[in-house]
Design a protein around this motif. Structure first.
Motif, PDB file in Angstrom:
ATOM      1  N   VAL A 339      -6.674  12.775  -1.017  1.00  0.00           N
ATOM      2  CA  VAL A 339      -5.835  11.819  -0.294  1.00  0.00           C
ATOM      3  C   VAL A 339      -5.204  10.826  -1.265  1.00  0.00           C
ATOM      4  O   VAL A 339      -4.001  10.517  -1.184  1.00  0.00           O
ATOM      5  CB  VAL A 339      -6.663  11.079   0.772  1.00  0.00           C
ATOM      6  CG1 VAL A 339      -5.862   9.917   1.367  1.00  0.00           C
ATOM      7  CG2 VAL A 339      -7.082  12.038   1.864  1.00  0.00           C
ATOM      8  N   LEU A 340      -6.017  10.341  -2.190  1.00  0.00           N
ATOM      9  CA  LEU A 340      -5.490   9.408  -3.190  1.00  0.00           C
ATOM     10  C   LEU A 340      -4.416  10.085  -4.035  1.00  0.00           C
ATOM     11  O   LEU A 340      -3.384   9.476  -4.357  1.00  0.00           O
ATOM     12  CB  LEU A 340      -6.630   8.901  -4.064  1.00  0.00           C
ATOM     13  CG  LEU A 340      -6.274   7.816  -5.082  1.00  0.00           C
ATOM     14  CD1 LEU A 340      -5.758   6.569  -4.380  1.00  0.00           C
ATOM     15  CD2 LEU A 340      -7.484   7.476  -5.940  1.00  0.00           C
ATOM     16  N   LEU A 371      -9.622   5.897   4.990  1.00  0.00           N
ATOM     17  CA  LEU A 371     -10.408   4.664   4.972  1.00  0.00           C
ATOM     18  C   LEU A 371     -11.536   4.723   6.004  1.00  0.00           C
ATOM     19  O   LEU A 371     -12.684   4.349   5.718  1.00  0.00           O
ATOM     20  CB  LEU A 371      -9.487   3.479   5.245  1.00  0.00           C
ATOM     21  CG  LEU A 371     -10.048   2.075   5.045  1.00  0.00           C
ATOM     22  CD1 LEU A 371     -10.512   1.870   3.612  1.00  0.00           C
ATOM     23  CD2 LEU A 371      -8.991   1.033   5.404  1.00  0.00           C
ATOM     24  N   ALA A 372     -11.222   5.215   7.197  1.00  0.00           N
ATOM     25  CA  ALA A 372     -12.248   5.337   8.248  1.00  0.00           C
ATOM     26  C   ALA A 372     -13.339   6.316   7.830  1.00  0.00           C
ATOM     27  O   ALA A 372     -14.545   6.045   8.012  1.00  0.00           O
ATOM     28  CB  ALA A 372     -11.598   5.782   9.555  1.00  0.00           C
ATOM     29  N   LEU A 405     -13.072   2.867  -1.476  1.00  0.00           N
ATOM     30  CA  LEU A 405     -12.868   1.986  -0.323  1.00  0.00           C
ATOM     31  C   LEU A 405     -11.972   0.811  -0.687  1.00  0.00           C
ATOM     32  O   LEU A 405     -11.038   0.461   0.056  1.00  0.00           O
ATOM     33  CB  LEU A 405     -14.219   1.486   0.189  1.00  0.00           C
ATOM     34  CG  LEU A 405     -14.164   0.536   1.403  1.00  0.00           C
ATOM     35  CD1 LEU A 405     -13.753   1.302   2.648  1.00  0.00           C
ATOM     36  CD2 LEU A 405     -15.522  -0.131   1.622  1.00  0.00           C
ATOM     37  N   ALA A 406     -12.240   0.188  -1.832  1.00  0.00           N
ATOM     38  CA  ALA A 406     -11.428  -0.951  -2.262  1.00  0.00           C
ATOM     39  C   ALA A 406      -9.978  -0.536  -2.486  1.00  0.00           C
ATOM     40  O   ALA A 406      -9.042  -1.231  -2.070  1.00  0.00           O
ATOM     41  CB  ALA A 406     -12.015  -1.553  -3.542  1.00  0.00           C
ATOM     42  N   ASN A 407      -9.789   0.615  -3.121  1.00  0.00           N
ATOM     43  CA  ASN A 407      -8.425   1.083  -3.381  1.00  0.00           C
ATOM     44  C   ASN A 407      -7.700   1.416  -2.085  1.00  0.00           C
ATOM     45  O   ASN A 407      -6.562   0.997  -1.858  1.00  0.00           O
ATOM     46  CB  ASN A 407      -8.474   2.314  -4.292  1.00  0.00           C
ATOM     47  CG  ASN A 407      -7.091   2.705  -4.806  1.00  0.00           C
ATOM     48  OD1 ASN A 407      -6.071   2.209  -4.349  1.00  0.00           O
ATOM     49  ND2 ASN A 407      -7.068   3.594  -5.762  1.00  0.00           N
ATOM     50  N   LEU A 408      -8.368   2.181  -1.226  1.00  0.00           N
ATOM     51  CA  LEU A 408      -7.725   2.600   0.020  1.00  0.00           C
ATOM     52  C   LEU A 408      -7.435   1.415   0.936  1.00  0.00           C
ATOM     53  O   LEU A 408      -6.393   1.373   1.603  1.00  0.00           O
ATOM     54  CB  LEU A 408      -8.608   3.614   0.742  1.00  0.00           C
ATOM     55  CG  LEU A 408      -8.741   4.987   0.069  1.00  0.00           C
ATOM     56  CD1 LEU A 408      -9.827   5.813   0.740  1.00  0.00           C
ATOM     57  CD2 LEU A 408      -7.410   5.740   0.097  1.00  0.00           C
ATOM     58  N   ALA A 409      -8.359   0.443   0.967  1.00  0.00           N
ATOM     59  CA  ALA A 409      -8.161  -0.715   1.849  1.00  0.00           C
ATOM     60  C   ALA A 409      -6.924  -1.506   1.434  1.00  0.00           C
ATOM     61  O   ALA A 409      -6.070  -1.842   2.274  1.00  0.00           O
ATOM     62  CB  ALA A 409      -9.399  -1.606   1.825  1.00  0.00           C
ATOM     63  N   TRP A 410      -6.802  -1.791   0.148  1.00  0.00           N
ATOM     64  CA  TRP A 410      -5.634  -2.559  -0.291  1.00  0.00           C
ATOM     65  C   TRP A 410      -4.364  -1.719  -0.237  1.00  0.00           C
ATOM     66  O   TRP A 410      -3.275  -2.237   0.053  1.00  0.00           O
ATOM     67  CB  TRP A 410      -5.856  -3.126  -1.691  1.00  0.00           C
ATOM     68  CG  TRP A 410      -4.844  -4.156  -2.071  1.00  0.00           C
ATOM     69  CD1 TRP A 410      -3.927  -4.081  -3.066  1.00  0.00           C
ATOM     70  CD2 TRP A 410      -4.625  -5.431  -1.446  1.00  0.00           C
ATOM     71  NE1 TRP A 410      -3.149  -5.214  -3.118  1.00  0.00           N
ATOM     72  CE2 TRP A 410      -3.565  -6.066  -2.117  1.00  0.00           C
ATOM     73  CE3 TRP A 410      -5.236  -6.090  -0.379  1.00  0.00           C
ATOM     74  CZ2 TRP A 410      -3.100  -7.321  -1.764  1.00  0.00           C
ATOM     75  CZ3 TRP A 410      -4.764  -7.354  -0.024  1.00  0.00           C
ATOM     76  CH2 TRP A 410      -3.713  -7.953  -0.724  1.00  0.00           C
ATOM     77  N   SER A 411      -4.496  -0.411  -0.506  1.00  0.00           N
ATOM     78  CA  SER A 411      -3.331   0.470  -0.382  1.00  0.00           C
ATOM     79  C   SER A 411      -2.825   0.486   1.054  1.00  0.00           C
ATOM     80  O   SER A 411      -1.616   0.451   1.288  1.00  0.00           O
ATOM     81  CB  SER A 411      -3.701   1.890  -0.828  1.00  0.00           C
ATOM     82  OG  SER A 411      -4.048   1.931  -2.190  1.00  0.00           O
ATOM     83  N   TRP A 431      -0.254  -1.680  -7.954  1.00  0.00           N
ATOM     84  CA  TRP A 431      -1.666  -1.663  -7.569  1.00  0.00           C
ATOM     85  C   TRP A 431      -2.336  -0.363  -8.012  1.00  0.00           C
ATOM     86  O   TRP A 431      -3.434  -0.382  -8.571  1.00  0.00           O
ATOM     87  CB  TRP A 431      -1.788  -1.839  -6.059  1.00  0.00           C
ATOM     88  CG  TRP A 431      -3.151  -1.498  -5.521  1.00  0.00           C
ATOM     89  CD1 TRP A 431      -3.473  -0.438  -4.743  1.00  0.00           C
ATOM     90  CD2 TRP A 431      -4.371  -2.228  -5.730  1.00  0.00           C
ATOM     91  NE1 TRP A 431      -4.813  -0.443  -4.446  1.00  0.00           N
ATOM     92  CE2 TRP A 431      -5.391  -1.542  -5.048  1.00  0.00           C
ATOM     93  CE3 TRP A 431      -4.690  -3.393  -6.424  1.00  0.00           C
ATOM     94  CZ2 TRP A 431      -6.711  -1.974  -5.032  1.00  0.00           C
ATOM     95  CZ3 TRP A 431      -6.007  -3.826  -6.420  1.00  0.00           C
ATOM     96  CH2 TRP A 431      -6.994  -3.126  -5.735  1.00  0.00           C
ATOM     97  N   GLN A 432      -1.673   0.761  -7.786  1.00  0.00           N
ATOM     98  CA  GLN A 432      -2.277   2.043  -8.135  1.00  0.00           C
ATOM     99  C   GLN A 432      -2.423   2.212  -9.643  1.00  0.00           C
ATOM    100  O   GLN A 432      -3.459   2.674 -10.127  1.00  0.00           O
ATOM    101  CB  GLN A 432      -1.444   3.194  -7.554  1.00  0.00           C
ATOM    102  CG  GLN A 432      -1.442   3.252  -6.038  1.00  0.00           C
ATOM    103  CD  GLN A 432      -2.825   3.471  -5.453  1.00  0.00           C
ATOM    104  OE1 GLN A 432      -3.738   3.922  -6.129  1.00  0.00           O
ATOM    105  NE2 GLN A 432      -2.992   3.157  -4.179  1.00  0.00           N
ATOM    106  N   THR A 433      -1.406   1.863 -10.388  1.00  0.00           N
ATOM    107  CA  THR A 433      -1.499   2.016 -11.842  1.00  0.00           C
ATOM    108  C   THR A 433      -2.480   1.008 -12.448  1.00  0.00           C
ATOM    109  O   THR A 433      -3.166   1.316 -13.417  1.00  0.00           O
ATOM    110  CB  THR A 433      -0.123   1.858 -12.497  1.00  0.00           C
ATOM    111  OG1 THR A 433       0.435   0.576 -12.145  1.00  0.00           O
ATOM    112  CG2 THR A 433       0.832   2.944 -12.042  1.00  0.00           C
ATOM    113  N   GLY A 434      -2.551  -0.181 -11.867  1.00  0.00           N
ATOM    114  CA  GLY A 434      -3.490  -1.177 -12.373  1.00  0.00           C
ATOM    115  C   GLY A 434      -4.934  -0.868 -12.050  1.00  0.00           C
ATOM    116  O   GLY A 434      -5.852  -1.391 -12.693  1.00  0.00           O
ATOM    117  N   TYR A 435      -5.171   0.009 -11.064  1.00  0.00           N
ATOM    118  CA  TYR A 435      -6.535   0.338 -10.636  1.00  0.00           C
ATOM    119  C   TYR A 435      -7.148   1.460 -11.472  1.00  0.00           C
ATOM    120  O   TYR A 435      -8.350   1.711 -11.403  1.00  0.00           O
ATOM    121  CB  TYR A 435      -6.531   0.742  -9.166  1.00  0.00           C
ATOM    122  CG  TYR A 435      -7.847   0.552  -8.456  1.00  0.00           C
ATOM    123  CD1 TYR A 435      -8.262  -0.712  -8.036  1.00  0.00           C
ATOM    124  CD2 TYR A 435      -8.697   1.627  -8.190  1.00  0.00           C
ATOM    125  CE1 TYR A 435      -9.457  -0.898  -7.378  1.00  0.00           C
ATOM    126  CE2 TYR A 435      -9.894   1.454  -7.527  1.00  0.00           C
ATOM    127  CZ  TYR A 435     -10.278   0.190  -7.134  1.00  0.00           C
ATOM    128  OH  TYR A 435     -11.474   0.011  -6.492  1.00  0.00           O
TER     129      TYR A 435
END
Length: 457
Positions: A339-340, A371-372, A405-411, A431-435
Motif C-alpha cells: 500500500v505504501l 490504517l484501519a 501507523l505513523a506514516n499512514l496516519a499523517w499521509s 513527508w514521504q521522502t523525509g520519512y
C-alpha cells in the motif's frame, strides 16, 4: 508586456520544464536553478523583440545549446505540444554521449563480476550455500549491494568523505551479519536476513543521492529507482529461469545432469550479478522505463482498495480475530508495504500542479483502509505479547507496524487535505521522502540490537 493569462501559461511551462530537469540524476539543484535563470533571461529577450510568450519559450528551449538532448527528451514526454516541431531537430551525436555508455558498461561488468566473486568467496573457506544458511542468509545483501553502491557512487562522482561513510556502513552490516553466534533455527537469523538487506538498500540510496544529499527531489528519484530496479530484476529473473530450464534440458538430453553446476554457480552468481545489472539498466534506460512503476501503481490501487475494504467488511461481519503468528505478521506487513509503495509511486509520477481528482480520493480510501488494518494488527500483537510475552518476531512486527501507523496516519491527513484543496501536494511528497530515514534506522536496529537483546534467540 505579457498579458496575465499569458504570464500564467508561461509560468506553467516553466514549472513543467523545471520539474523535468530536476528529475535528471546528473544535474544538481544549483545546476537546475542556473539553467532556469538562463532560460528565463532568454525568454525575456525574445519577448522584448516582439515574440509572444509561448513562442519565446519554445525558441528559448531550442537555443539551450548544451541541453539539446535534454530538450529532445522533454519534447518527447510532452509530444502534444508544438515544441515537437521546434526541438526534435539537429544532430544527436557527441563525443560525451558516445563515451559515457561505454564507460558505464565497463564499470558495470567489473561490479557484476565483483558481486559474483563475492558470493563464491566463502566457498574457499569451506562454506556451502545449501548447508550454511545461518551464514548466507544474513550476508545475502553484502554480496551484491556494495557493488551496486560502488557503481552509483562512481557514476555520481561521490566525494571521498561520502565513499568512506558508505564503506563504514557496509562494514557495520558485515559486523551485524557475522558477529553474533546465531543458530540456523534462530528467529534472529530470519530477522537479520530480512532487515539487514533493507538497511543496506538505504546505503545504496545514499550512494544514489550522492550528488545532492539534502534534496527531497533526489530522494524521490531514489524511490522511483527502487521501483524500476525491482521490475527489471523480476524480468531478469524470469529470463534467467528460462535460461536455466534450457541448460538443464539440453544437457540432460545428452546424458549430463548439470544440477550441481546450476545450484552452485549459475543461481548464486547470476542472482547477485542481476542485482547490479538491474541497477545499471535503470540508469541507462531511465527515460524509457521511468513510468512503469507508476503505471502499475495506478492499475493496482483500485484493486487493492477493493480487496482491503472487502477484508474489513468481512472481518467486521464475522467478528473473527486476526491471527498474529509469524506467517500472518509477514503477510500483513507486506500488504501494508505494498500500500505504501502504491502511494509512493503514484506520488512520484503525479504533476504537482494538477488539482485533486477521483484517483486522489481513491488513494485516500486505500490509505484509510490500510490504517484501519494496521490498527487491528497492532491491537492483536499487543494482546498476544501481553498474554504470552514477547519474541524477536513479535517485537520486530510491533515496531514496524508502529512506524507504518505513523506514516499512514499523517499521509491520510495530508491526502485528505489535498482532496479538500487545503494542503499542497508537495507537502505529501516531502513527508514521504523525509520519512525514509525512519525505515532505515529501524532496519539497522533490528539487525544490530535485536540479537543480543533477545539473547540470540
Amino acid at each position: 508586456m505579457t498579458a496575465p493569462d499569458g504570464q500564467s501559461e508561461l509560468e506553467h511551462q516553466f514549472a513543467q520544464w523545471r520539474h523535468y530537469v530536476q528529475r535528471r540524476p546528473e544535474l544538481r539543484r544549483s545546476d537546475a536553478e542556473e539553467l532556469e535563470d538562463h532560460l528565463r533571461d532568454s525568454v525575456d529577450e525574445l519577448i522584448a523583440v516582439g515574440l509572444r510568450a509561448d513562442e519565446a519559450f519554445l525558441v528559448a528551449v531550442k537555443r539551450m545549446g548544451g541541453l539539446d538532448d535534454l530538450s529532445r527528451e522533454f519534447a518527447r514526454e510532452h509530444s502534444e505540444r508544438l515544441w515537437k516541431q521546434l526541438v526534435l531537430t539537429g544532430e544527436t551525436d557527441s563525443p560525451v554521449a558516445d563515451t559515457r555508455p561505454r564507460r558505464d558498461l565497463l564499470a558495470i561488468v567489473i561490479c557484476a563480476a565483483g558481486a559474483a566473486a563475492s558470493v563464491k568467496a566463502p566457498a574457499l573457506f569451506g562454506m556451502n550455500i545449501h548447508e550454511d544458511a545461518a551464514f548466507y542468509g544474513p550476508n545475502v545483501g553484502l554480496f551484491a549491494l556494495p557493488w551496486l553502491a560502488a557503481f552509483l557512487a562512481w557514476r555520481r562522482q561521490a566525494r571521498p568523505v561520502l565513499i568512506a561513510v558508505l564503506a563504514a556502513l557496509f562494514g557495520l552490516g558485515a559486523v551485524a551479519a557475522n558477529v553474533y553466534p546465531l543458530a540456523e533455527d534462530s528467529q534472529s537469523v530470519v530477522l537479520t536476513s530480512i532487515h539487514l538487506p533493507i538497511a543496506l538498500w538505504f546505503v545504496v540510496g545514499l550512494a544514489y543521492v550522492a550528488d545532492d544529499l539534502r534534496s527531497a527531489r533526489r530522494r524521490m528519484d531514489f524511490i522511483r529507482f527502487t521501483g524500476e530496479w525491482f521490475i527489471y530484476l523480476s524480468l531478469i529473473g524470469s529470463g534467467g529461469g528460462g535460461l536455466i530450464a534450457f541448460i538443464f534440458g539440453t544437457f540432460k538430453a545428452i546424458g549430463i545432469v548439470p544440477e550441481e553446476f546450476i545450484t552452485q554457480w549459475v543461481l548464486p552468481c547470476g542472482g547477485v550479478a542481476a542485482v547490479v545489472v538491474a541497477g545499471w539498466l535503470v540508469e541507462a534506460k531511465q527515460s524509457v522505463i521511468e513510468n512503469i512503476a507508476p503505471v502499475l501503481a495506478r492499475l493496482f490501487t483500485p484493486l487493492f482498495t477493493v480487496m482491503m475494504l472487502a477484508f474489513l467488511v468481512t472481518l467486521g461481519w464475522t467478528s473473527v480475530g486476526i491471527d498474529v503468528e509469524r506467517e500472518a505478521l509477514i503477510l500483513f506487513d507486506l500488504l501494508l508495504a505494498v500500500v505504501l509503495g502504491l502511494l509512493l509511486y503514484s506520488i512520484s509520477a503525479r504533476d504537482p500542479l494538477a488539482p485533486s481528482g477521483l484517483f486522489d480520493k481513491l488513494q485516500l480510501a486505500l490509505v484509510l483502509s490500510a490504517l484501519a488494518i494496521d490498527v487491528l494488527v497492532l491491537l492483536a500483537i499487543t494482546g498476544r505479547i501481553t498474554e504470552y510475552g514477547t519474541t524477536p518476531n513479535k517485537a520486530a512486527a510491533l515496531g514496524e507496524n508502529v512506524i507504518l501507523l505513523a506514516n499512514l496516519a499523517w499521509s491520510a491527513w495530508l491526502v485528505a487535505g489535498f482532496v479538500r484543496r487545503t494542503t499542497p501536494f508537495t507537502a505529501l511528497e516531502r513527508w514521504q521522502t523525509g520519512y525514509l530515514p525512519v525505515y532505515a534506522a529501524w532496519a539497522w536496529i533490528v539487525a544490530l540490537v535485536f540479537p543480543p537483546l533477545f539473547s540470540h534467540l
